[in-house]
Design a protein around this motif. Sequence first.
Motif, PDB file in Angstrom:
ATOM      1  N   THR A 140       1.604   2.401 -11.765  1.00 38.61           N
ATOM      2  CA  THR A 140       0.373   1.509 -11.516  1.00 38.61           C
ATOM      3  C   THR A 140      -0.190   2.230  -9.953  1.00 38.61           C
ATOM      4  O   THR A 140       0.503   2.174  -9.005  1.00 38.61           O
ATOM      5  CB  THR A 140       0.906   0.108 -11.095  1.00 38.61           C
ATOM      6  N   GLN A 195      -2.509   1.089  -7.036  1.00 35.54           N
ATOM      7  CA  GLN A 195      -3.002  -0.027  -6.330  1.00 35.54           C
ATOM      8  C   GLN A 195      -4.017   0.066  -5.777  1.00 35.54           C
ATOM      9  O   GLN A 195      -4.073   1.043  -4.681  1.00 35.54           O
ATOM     10  CB  GLN A 195      -1.911  -0.744  -5.659  1.00 35.54           C
ATOM     11  N   TYR A 241       1.044   3.774  -4.539  1.00 32.91           N
ATOM     12  CA  TYR A 241       1.696   3.545  -5.680  1.00 32.91           C
ATOM     13  C   TYR A 241       3.339   3.625  -5.506  1.00 32.91           C
ATOM     14  O   TYR A 241       3.635   3.981  -3.959  1.00 32.91           O
ATOM     15  CB  TYR A 241       1.310   4.664  -6.880  1.00 32.91           C
ATOM     16  N   LEU A 295       2.724  -3.601  -3.984  1.00 35.20           N
ATOM     17  CA  LEU A 295       3.570  -3.203  -4.891  1.00 35.20           C
ATOM     18  C   LEU A 295       4.763  -3.867  -5.149  1.00 35.20           C
ATOM     19  O   LEU A 295       5.323  -3.733  -6.228  1.00 35.20           O
ATOM     20  CB  LEU A 295       3.970  -1.903  -4.233  1.00 35.20           C
ATOM     21  N   ASP A 346       3.626  -6.745  -7.770  1.00 43.29           N
ATOM     22  CA  ASP A 346       3.603  -6.032  -8.981  1.00 43.29           C
ATOM     23  C   ASP A 346       4.629  -5.546  -9.697  1.00 43.29           C
ATOM     24  O   ASP A 346       4.834  -5.987 -11.063  1.00 43.29           O
ATOM     25  CB  ASP A 346       2.810  -4.477  -8.964  1.00 43.29           C
ATOM     26  N   ARG A 398      -3.107  -6.373 -15.749  1.00 41.88           N
ATOM     27  CA  ARG A 398      -3.832  -6.662 -14.453  1.00 41.88           C
ATOM     28  C   ARG A 398      -5.381  -7.146 -14.788  1.00 41.88           C
ATOM     29  O   ARG A 398      -6.044  -6.668 -15.607  1.00 41.88           O
ATOM     30  CB  ARG A 398      -4.092  -5.354 -13.775  1.00 41.88           C
TER      31      ARG A 398
END
Length: 269
Positions: free
Chosen positions: A37, A39, A52, A93, A96, A111
């Motif tokens: 991901t 970010q 990330y 992060l 997430d 997301r």
Amino acid sequence: MYWFIFLSNNLIVHKNGESIEIPQGNEPPTETAPWTTIQELPDCEGIPCRAYTLRTPPKEGLPEGFTTIDLRSSYYSLPYTLYNMAGKAAELLYWDSNTKYCGVCGAPMKRHTAISKRCTNCGKEVWPQVSPAIIVRILKAKKVDSNGQILEPEKILLVHARNFRRSDYFGLVAGFVETGETLEECVRREVREEVHLEIDNIRYFASQPWPYPCGIMIGFTADYKSGTMQLQDEELTMGGWYTKDSLPHIPDKMSIARRLIDDWALNHH
């Protein structure tokens, strides 16, 4: 573009002589996986920022000239704006990685925006959460005689918490805000619980993001009112009243605890 990359909770940086820099470039400086991901972050002084996490070290090792540094340590090596952005990246992060599935129905989260996710099944939407904590310097007023001569100087209450990383320094009373209480109520409660003292004249000092992992420290000053200090054994090992000339080892300059202590030592009489 700045790239804030984390490996085992450490920040990957480019070493330039004795200094370190946040990697820059149009593309990620390390190989990423299909599931990585990226970010999105706010711009930093007009420069776009992304972040990330690497789950494992690259097979070929980090690119030449790159190394890792603990986020706390980066405070002393990076400009504050970049350290602060690195902290924001770490928080997002972390968020997430801990919101992969819906807490209501268990379905995967998707997301929705840079700082929100939506459940693919029930539509539940979540955002990053911040845990507020208070920290308070408690001052005991100086004692003077009838002629205005100082008998005892003003003192500050310092304590050693069991969770401190070092065994030889003292900090301030602190604790997390609970649901249903104001910040001021939290200050009074934490002081009562940790040192069994009553305080008065609570006033705001400043706040500080604390991305370890997702907090904000809100600093206060308060005046000692009454009571005999009794330490909460589960939280504290030592505590006492100190003058400016008798301070023990105190926290590093990156913390708001140090700012509160330094401000008192320099500006209060």
